[in-house]
Design a protein around this motif. Sequence first.
Motif, mmCIF file in Angstrom:
data_model
loop_
_atom_site.group_PDB
_atom_site.id
_atom_site.type_symbol
_atom_site.label_atom_id
_atom_site.label_comp_id
_atom_site.label_asym_id
_atom_site.label_seq_id
_atom_site.Cartn_x
_atom_site.Cartn_y
_atom_site.Cartn_z
ATOM 1 N N THR A 31 0.839 -1.197 0.000
ATOM 2 C CA THR A 31 0.000 0.000 0.000
ATOM 3 C C THR A 31 0.871 1.244 0.000
ATOM 4 O O THR A 31 1.762 1.370 0.842
ATOM 5 C CB THR A 31 -0.923 0.037 1.227
ATOM 6 N N THR A 32 0.613 2.126 -0.952
ATOM 7 C CA THR A 32 1.336 3.394 -1.037
ATOM 8 C C THR A 32 0.328 4.526 -0.981
ATOM 9 O O THR A 32 -0.601 4.585 -1.789
ATOM 10 C CB THR A 32 2.133 3.489 -2.352
ATOM 11 N N HIS A 33 0.512 5.426 -0.017
ATOM 12 C CA HIS A 33 -0.404 6.561 0.135
ATOM 13 C C HIS A 33 0.131 7.764 -0.633
ATOM 14 O O HIS A 33 1.295 8.139 -0.496
ATOM 15 C CB HIS A 33 -0.569 6.936 1.603
ATOM 16 N N VAL A 34 -0.746 8.338 -1.441
ATOM 17 C CA VAL A 34 -0.381 9.513 -2.242
ATOM 18 C C VAL A 34 -1.267 10.677 -1.808
ATOM 19 O O VAL A 34 -2.488 10.635 -1.994
ATOM 20 C CB VAL A 34 -0.596 9.243 -3.751
ATOM 21 N N PRO A 35 -0.705 11.713 -1.198
ATOM 22 C CA PRO A 35 -1.534 12.852 -0.786
ATOM 23 C C PRO A 35 -1.999 13.651 -1.993
ATOM 24 O O PRO A 35 -1.295 13.755 -2.994
ATOM 25 C CB PRO A 35 -0.586 13.676 0.088
#
Length: 227
Positions: free
Chosen positions: A213-217
């Motif tokens: 999982t990669t969070h991108v703001p």
Amino acid sequence: MAHPARAAGGRDTHEGQTRAAIVQLLVEHGPITAPEIGEQLGLSAAGVRRHLDALIDAGEAEAAAPPRRQGRGRGRPARRFQLTAVGRARLGHSYDDLATAAMRHLREIGGEAAIEDFARRRVQSILSGVDPAGQDVETVAEEIADSFSESGFAASTRRVGTGVQICQHHCPVSHVAEQFPELCEAEEEAFVEILGTHVQRLATIANGDAFCTTHVPILPAKEPPSS
């Protein structure tokens, strides 16, 4: 009248196909509830439970930890199921031993720089069709997920709060990435470069998590200056 052995063989084939379909749902949509599985595959509740119980007994699936309760809703949340590391390994990691040996040899003759260069080139190849020009961050994230899905990662995106998360539900090179984290690091660096913003890696299959999982703001649009 059907031959008993032939009939049994047909049932076994059908059972295997159904279980494979459930495993595929666990890969692409897990954690997922039993009713959701039944709805998508047209199976009865008893049929879904039977297959899930078999996967759990084999150590290939497990009930996911329940999400933190938000608010005071009534009732207990439905159990969600996901594949374990054993289950993902059964999907097949072709040529893992060969790939790992090749990476070790590459490190011996070229050092860490050769591994990092290989990892960068590999990700660039996967994402070669993604063009961020003129597109918003969420659209680019979706294109990144599509490109990874085409390479066997079963990726998707989901909007979370003020950002979007890129989720890779399967990793065909996870066993190699366990020994060569440069593969994961190169992915994160590529995300930053293409999206034009910092990202945060929340989980990776190589570290034993259920999925990457990669969070991108997503930054709010700037308002034009008042005249």
